[in-house]
Scaffold this motif. Structure first.
Motif, PDB file in Angstrom:
ATOM      1  N   LYS A 167      43.892  22.403 -14.872  1.00 12.68           N
ATOM      2  CA  LYS A 167      42.564  22.688 -14.717  1.00 12.68           C
ATOM      3  C   LYS A 167      41.704  21.759 -15.175  1.00 12.68           C
ATOM      4  N   TYR A 168      40.818  21.688 -14.185  1.00 15.13           N
ATOM      5  CA  TYR A 168      39.769  20.576 -14.314  1.00 15.13           C
ATOM      6  C   TYR A 168      38.246  21.163 -14.233  1.00 15.13           C
ATOM      7  N   GLU A 169      37.631  20.943 -15.218  1.00 17.80           N
ATOM      8  CA  GLU A 169      36.305  21.558 -15.369  1.00 17.80           C
ATOM      9  C   GLU A 169      35.027  20.575 -15.338  1.00 17.80           C
ATOM     10  N   GLU A 170      34.052  20.846 -14.458  1.00 11.18           N
ATOM     11  CA  GLU A 170      32.894  19.796 -14.380  1.00 11.18           C
ATOM     12  C   GLU A 170      31.916  20.455 -14.791  1.00 11.18           C
ATOM     13  N   HIS A 171      31.035  19.673 -15.496  1.00 16.02           N
ATOM     14  CA  HIS A 171      29.647  20.147 -15.869  1.00 16.02           C
ATOM     15  C   HIS A 171      28.625  18.986 -15.451  1.00 16.02           C
ATOM     16  N   LEU A 172      28.180  19.372 -14.390  1.00 14.81           N
ATOM     17  CA  LEU A 172      27.157  18.569 -13.442  1.00 14.81           C
ATOM     18  C   LEU A 172      25.977  18.302 -13.842  1.00 14.81           C
ATOM     19  N   GLN A 173      25.687  17.361 -14.588  1.00 11.82           N
ATOM     20  CA  GLN A 173      24.424  17.126 -15.205  1.00 11.82           C
ATOM     21  C   GLN A 173      23.555  16.542 -14.487  1.00 11.82           C
ATOM     22  N   TYR A 174      23.714  15.437 -13.694  1.00 11.66           N
ATOM     23  CA  TYR A 174      22.988  14.717 -12.533  1.00 11.66           C
ATOM     24  C   TYR A 174      23.457  15.121 -11.374  1.00 11.66           C
TER      25      TYR A 174
ATOM     26  N   PHE B  29      38.000  23.778 -11.294  1.00 14.25           N
ATOM     27  CA  PHE B  29      38.813  23.303 -10.169  1.00 14.25           C
ATOM     28  C   PHE B  29      40.368  23.349 -10.608  1.00 14.25           C
ATOM     29  N   THR B  30      41.190  23.012  -9.657  1.00 10.00           N
ATOM     30  CA  THR B  30      42.658  22.750  -9.947  1.00 10.00           C
ATOM     31  C   THR B  30      42.756  21.418  -9.185  1.00 10.00           C
ATOM     32  N   LEU B  31      43.414  20.589  -9.982  1.00  6.38           N
ATOM     33  CA  LEU B  31      43.761  19.086  -9.638  1.00  6.38           C
ATOM     34  C   LEU B  31      45.454  19.106  -9.589  1.00  6.38           C
ATOM     35  N   SER B  32      45.704  18.212  -8.462  1.00 11.12           N
ATOM     36  CA  SER B  32      47.073  17.913  -8.414  1.00 11.12           C
ATOM     37  C   SER B  32      47.151  16.487  -8.035  1.00 11.12           C
ATOM     38  N   LEU B  33      48.194  15.753  -8.519  1.00  7.73           N
ATOM     39  CA  LEU B  33      48.148  14.335  -7.985  1.00  7.73           C
ATOM     40  C   LEU B  33      49.587  13.961  -7.538  1.00  7.73           C
ATOM     41  N   GLN B  34      49.672  13.343  -6.305  1.00  2.92           N
ATOM     42  CA  GLN B  34      51.051  12.894  -5.719  1.00  2.92           C
ATOM     43  C   GLN B  34      50.677  11.336  -5.328  1.00  2.92           C
ATOM     44  N   HIS B  35      51.419  10.621  -6.149  1.00  2.00           N
ATOM     45  CA  HIS B  35      51.345   8.982  -5.860  1.00  2.00           C
ATOM     46  C   HIS B  35      49.690   8.871  -6.178  1.00  2.00           C
ATOM     47  N   ASP B  36      49.148   8.209  -4.945  1.00  2.00           N
ATOM     48  CA  ASP B  36      47.887   7.791  -5.074  1.00  2.00           C
ATOM     49  C   ASP B  36      46.921   8.791  -4.152  1.00  2.00           C
ATOM     50  N   THR B  37      47.294  10.137  -4.151  1.00  2.00           N
ATOM     51  CA  THR B  37      46.283  11.208  -3.698  1.00  2.00           C
ATOM     52  C   THR B  37      46.106  12.245  -4.705  1.00  2.00           C
ATOM     53  N   LEU B  38      44.687  12.417  -4.816  1.00  2.00           N
ATOM     54  CA  LEU B  38      44.296  13.451  -5.702  1.00  2.00           C
ATOM     55  C   LEU B  38      43.716  14.754  -4.928  1.00  2.00           C
ATOM     56  N   ILE B  39      44.099  15.574  -5.131  1.00  2.00           N
ATOM     57  CA  ILE B  39      43.636  16.991  -4.573  1.00  2.00           C
ATOM     58  C   ILE B  39      42.904  17.659  -5.507  1.00  2.00           C
ATOM     59  N   GLN B  40      41.748  18.250  -5.048  1.00  2.00           N
ATOM     60  CA  GLN B  40      40.889  19.266  -5.968  1.00  2.00           C
ATOM     61  C   GLN B  40      40.528  20.160  -5.257  1.00  2.00           C
ATOM     62  N   ARG B  41      40.769  21.351  -5.568  1.00  2.00           N
ATOM     63  CA  ARG B  41      40.380  22.765  -5.057  1.00  2.00           C
ATOM     64  C   ARG B  41      39.774  23.612  -6.034  1.00  2.00           C
ATOM     65  N   GLY B  42      38.857  24.576  -5.541  1.00  2.00           N
ATOM     66  CA  GLY B  42      38.310  25.440  -6.354  1.00  2.00           C
ATOM     67  C   GLY B  42      37.007  26.051  -5.736  1.00  2.00           C
ATOM     68  N   ILE B  43      36.431  26.848  -6.403  1.00  2.47           N
ATOM     69  CA  ILE B  43      35.323  27.660  -6.271  1.00  2.47           C
ATOM     70  C   ILE B  43      33.811  27.051  -6.753  1.00  2.47           C
ATOM     71  N   GLU B  44      32.857  26.862  -5.748  1.00  4.41           N
ATOM     72  CA  GLU B  44      31.479  26.370  -6.054  1.00  4.41           C
ATOM     73  C   GLU B  44      30.687  27.755  -6.039  1.00  4.41           C
ATOM     74  N   LYS B  45      30.294  28.279  -7.038  1.00  3.43           N
ATOM     75  CA  LYS B  45      29.546  29.375  -6.860  1.00  3.43           C
ATOM     76  C   LYS B  45      28.214  29.375  -7.782  1.00  3.43           C
ATOM     77  N   ILE B  46      26.939  29.586  -7.112  1.00  8.54           N
ATOM     78  CA  ILE B  46      25.619  29.397  -7.752  1.00  8.54           C
ATOM     79  C   ILE B  46      24.829  30.553  -7.095  1.00  8.54           C
ATOM     80  N   ASP B  47      24.866  31.636  -7.998  1.00  7.59           N
ATOM     81  CA  ASP B  47      24.102  32.735  -7.546  1.00  7.59           C
ATOM     82  C   ASP B  47      22.516  32.607  -7.007  1.00  7.59           C
ATOM     83  N   SER B  48      22.128  31.594  -7.777  1.00 11.72           N
ATOM     84  CA  SER B  48      20.480  31.210  -7.500  1.00 11.72           C
ATOM     85  C   SER B  48      20.248  30.892  -6.110  1.00 11.72           C
ATOM     86  N   LEU B  49      21.441  29.932  -5.510  1.00  7.44           N
ATOM     87  CA  LEU B  49      21.317  29.473  -4.493  1.00  7.44           C
ATOM     88  C   LEU B  49      21.914  30.128  -3.306  1.00  7.44           C
ATOM     89  N   ASN B  50      22.520  31.133  -3.627  1.00  3.65           N
ATOM     90  CA  ASN B  50      23.585  31.940  -2.524  1.00  3.65           C
ATOM     91  C   ASN B  50      24.738  31.143  -2.167  1.00  3.65           C
TER      92      ASN B  50
END
Length: 155
Positions: A101-108, A121-142
């Motif tokens: 479980k990866y949580e970002e707080h986007l400050q800039y 997001f959910t992160l998985s790592l296999q060797h030298d590959t990082l996979i990031q998957r999740g929902i981006e939801k911002i109601d004010s921007l639809n």
């Protein structure tokens, strides 16, 4: 001869261990996440439709992590010389990683309306590959979309 026997046993043991089955992707850890990663591909899933959003011809993107912060940068490789394809996007903030479980707080962010947003997001790592998957939801921007991004570690 007695000195060779332990070496031979060690080599045989190492060979058996290293020939095991391929590992499944593992959860990223903060230690394994630290460094620079280059975006290989990304997809956006919105209303059941999947759109490939990267690679984009003439663009590059990297994402960097230290123990508590992340930053990303995307730019055109022509250094803005062609105004029709010129792009520069960036963002940074803090993150927390617990298991996968990866949580970002986007400050800039160059898209200023995205600042102070939290994403999980959910992160998985296999060797030298990082996979990031999740929902981006911002109601004010639809904005309500799932993203899937794959990064390759920069050595």
């Amino acid at each position: 001869m007695n000195l060779r026997l332990p070496a031979i046993i060690g080599i045989i043991g190492w060979t058996i261990v290293s020939c095991g089955e391929a590992k499944a992707p593992e959860a990223a850890t903060a230690l394994s996440l630290i460094g620079t990663w280059k975006l290989a591909y990304s997809k956006m899933i919105k209303n059941g439709d999947t759109t490939d959003t990267y690679p984009v011809k003439g663009q590059e993107m990297i994402k960097m992590f230290n123990g508590s912060h992340f930053a990303f940068f995307k730019h055109d490789v022509s250094k803005g010389s062609d105004s029709s394809t010129a792009v520069f996007d960036s963002g940074a903030g803090t993150y927390e990683l617990t298991g996968d479980k990866y949580e970002e707080h986007l400050q800039y962010c160059s898209y200023r309306a995205w600042e102070d947003m939290h994403f999980t997001f959910t992160l998985s790592l296999q060797h030298d590959t990082l996979i990031q998957r999740g929902i981006e939801k911002i109601d004010s921007l639809n904005v309500n979309q799932e993203i899937l991004e794959a990064y390759i570690r920069v050595r």
